[in-house]
Design a protein around this motif. Structure first.
Motif, short mmCIF file in Angstrom:
data_model
loop_
_atom_site.label_atom_id
_atom_site.label_comp_id
_atom_site.label_asym_id
_atom_site.label_seq_id
_atom_site.Cartn_x
_atom_site.Cartn_y
_atom_site.Cartn_z
N THR A 52 0.84 -1.20 0.00
CA THR A 52 0.00 0.00 0.00
C THR A 52 0.88 1.25 0.00
O THR A 52 0.58 2.23 -0.70
CB THR A 52 -0.95 -0.01 1.22
OG1 THR A 52 -1.78 -1.17 1.14
CG2 THR A 52 -1.83 1.22 1.25
N THR B 265 -5.21 -3.54 4.53
CA THR B 265 -5.97 -3.75 3.30
C THR B 265 -6.92 -4.94 3.46
O THR B 265 -6.50 -6.02 3.86
CB THR B 265 -5.00 -4.00 2.13
OG1 THR B 265 -4.05 -2.94 2.10
CG2 THR B 265 -5.75 -4.04 0.82
N ASP C 37 -6.21 -2.26 -2.84
CA ASP C 37 -6.05 -0.84 -3.15
C ASP C 37 -6.04 -0.76 -4.66
O ASP C 37 -5.58 -1.68 -5.34
CB ASP C 37 -4.70 -0.29 -2.66
CG ASP C 37 -4.49 -0.48 -1.18
OD1 ASP C 37 -5.28 0.02 -0.39
OD2 ASP C 37 -3.48 -1.13 -0.83
N THR D 48 -3.16 -3.67 -5.19
CA THR D 48 -2.42 -4.43 -4.19
C THR D 48 -3.35 -5.51 -3.67
O THR D 48 -4.57 -5.39 -3.76
CB THR D 48 -2.01 -3.59 -2.96
OG1 THR D 48 -3.17 -3.33 -2.15
CG2 THR D 48 -1.37 -2.27 -3.37
MG LIG Z 1 -2.03 -2.97 2.17
#
Ligand SMILES: [Mg+2]
Ligand SMILES: Nc1nc2c(ncn2[C@@H]2O[C@H](COP(=O)(O)OP(=O)(O)O)[C@@H](O)[C@H]2O)c(=O)[nH]1
Lengths: 198, 166
Positions: free
Chosen positions: A26, A54, A58, A78
Motif C-alpha cells: 500500500t 488492506t 487498493d 495491491t
Molecule cells: Mg495494504
C-alpha cells in the motif's frame, strides 16, 4: 490480460503488487499517487479495515501518456497480505498483466516472504498462468531498517531465476518508481512481442 | 474459464459503435441515468448517460471487485454465479448483470424508472450485447489465425517506453 481499445485508442494494463502482510504494498501505491501529476492519475481507492489493513484491495489508475497514438493506462492493484485473505488475492490476480513482488527485507519476515511467493505461484497456476512467463519484478523493501537479511541471501531464496530486482524504502519512495517502470516496461515489451488479439 | 496467458481483449471501432447504439437505446427505454459496461477484470468498455460527475474508472474497478466477490460467495454455496445484483440507495439504485459470462452491465437509475422496467429492458439489451461480444471474439480469433494482428505496439521502441515516465 490487457485491453486494447481501437475505438477510443486506449490500452489498459493491470499490475498487481503482491507480498506478505505489512511488507509495504500500500505504501508503494501511496507514494506513486503522491508523486503523480493530478491529470495523470485517478482516485486512489483503498478497501481497508479501520486499522488501515488492506481488506480487499487498493486501486490506483495511472494514465502515463501516449505510445503510437494510444493512451496508455496502468491499473495498479495491491492484494491483502494476511494468510486468511487468500480468496481475495485470487480474485485480484484475475487478468493480471504484470506482477511486483514486494518483499519485507527484515530477517523476521523471511519465512513470510517465502510463503507469500509460493502462494503467488499457486494462485497464478490455478488460473492457468505461470509466473515465469509473466512480466515480473521483485522489490526488497524496508532497506532502511537495521535488521535486514543480506541481499545475496534474499536473492538466493526469492529470486533464483534472476528477474529484475530493486532495493527500496517505500516510505521515502526510494526504488518505488524504478520498480513500477521496470514492470510497465516488461508489460509493453510483452505486448510488442504479439498477442495483441485474442 | 482459463484465459490463455498474454492475450489481450481487443475492441474494434465497428463493435464499439454497435455497443454504443445498444446501451444508448437501453438508457432511453429504461429511463435510467447512467449505463456502463465493464470487463470482468475491471476495465471500462463503454458508458453513456450522465457520466460527467462520475469517476467511471473507479466505478469500473469496484464493480468488477463486487462481481468477483459475490462470484466467490456463489461458489461457496454451490451456485455458479449470481447473474444479477441489485443495490438500493436513497435516491439512486444500481442494477448489475453479467453478459455472456464475461462482461458486466451496470445500470444506475432513480425514481424516474423502476426495477421492473430496468430488468425488462436489460434482458433484451443483454441478448443483443451478447451477440456483439460473440462477433468480437470471432473477429479477434480470425485476426490471430491469419496473423493479421496489426498491433500498435509492434514498432515500439525503448525510447517510447522511457518517454512515458519522463
Ligand atoms: Mg495494504
Ligand atoms: N521502515 C519502513 N517502513 C515501511 C516501509 N514501507 C512501508 N513501511 C511501513 O510498514 C507498514 C505497513 O505498510 P503497508 O504499505 O500498509 O503494507 P501492506 O500490508 O503491504 O500494504 C506501514 O506502517 C508502513 O509505513 C519502508 O520502506 N521502511
Amino acid at each position: 490480460m490487457s485491453f486494447i481499445n481501437y475505438a477510443s485508442r486506449e490500452i489498459n494494463c493491470k499490475i498487481v503488487y503482491y507480498g506478505p502482510g505489512l511488507c509495504g504494498k500500500t505504501t508503494n501505491l501511496q507514494f506513486v499517487y503522491q508523486k503523480t501529476a493530478p491529470d495523470a492519475k485517478g482516485k486512489m481507492i483503498s478497501l481497508a479495515t479501520e486499522t488501515e489493513r488492506t481488506l480487499f484491495f487498493d486501486f490506483l489508475p495511472l494514465a502515463l501518456g501516449e505510445i503510437r497514438g494510444f493512451k496508455t493506462r496502468f491499473h495498479l492493484y495491491t492484494v491483502p497480505g494476511q494468510v486468511f485473505y487468500d480468496a481475495s488475492r485470487k480474485l485480484i490476480l484475475k487478468g493480471v498483466d504484470g506482477v511486483v513482488f514486494v518483499a519485507d527485507s527484515q530477517e523476521v519476515r523471511l519465512d513470510a516472504n517465502i510463503e507469500s511467493l509460493e502462494n503467488l505461484k499457486d494462485n497464478l497456476e490455478e488460473q492457468g498462468y505461470q509466473l515465469e512467463k509473466l512480466p515480473f519484478v521483485i522489490q526488497y523493501n524496508k532497506q532502511d531498517l537495521p535488521n535486514c537479511t543480506p541481499i545475496e541471501e534474499l536473492r538466493e531464496l526469492l529470486n533464483p531465476d534472476g528477474v529484475t530486482e530493486f532495493t527500496a524504502c517505500a516510505q521515502t519512495g526510494e526504488g518505488v518508481f524504478e520498480t513500477l517502470k521496470a514492470v510497465a516496461k516488461l508489460i509493453l515489451l510483452e505486448l510488442k512481442k504479439g498477442g495483441a488479439a485474442g | 474459464m482459463l484465459e490463455p496467458q498474454n492475450n489481450s481483449f481487443v475492441m474494434y471501432d465497428e463493435e464499439f459503435q454497435r455497443i454504443s447504439v445498444v446501451i444508448e437505446k437501453l438508457l432511453r427505454e429504461s429511463n435510467s441515468k447512467v449505463i456502463f459496461l465493464v470487463d470482468k477484470n475491471g476495465q471500462l468498455i463503454a458508458n453513456c448517460g450522465e457520466t460527467e460527475h462520475l469517476d467511471t474508472t473507479s466505478l469500473a474497478s469496484l464493480t468488477a471487485g463486487n462481481i468477483a466477490a459475490t462470484g466467490g460467495l456463489a461458489k461457496l454455496i454451490g451456485e455458479k454465479e449470481f447473474s444479477i445484483l441489485f443495490h438500493e440507495g436513497e435516491k439512486d439504485n444500481i442494477h448489475i448483470s453479467i453478459i455472456a459470462q464475461r462482461v458486466i452491465l451496470v445500470v444506475i437509475f432513480d425514481h424516474r424508472s423502476s426495477l421492473g422496467l430496468v430488468r425488462l429492458r436489460v434482458k433484451k439489451a443483454s441478448d443483443e450485447l451478447a451477440g456483439i461480444f460473440e462477433d468480437l471474439a470471432v473477429k479477434a480469433a480470425e485476426m490471430e489465425k491469419t496473423g493479421n494482428v496489426d498491433s500498435p505496439f509492434a514498432e515500439i521502441t525503448d525510447d517510447d517506453i522511457d518517454n512515458l515516465f519522463s
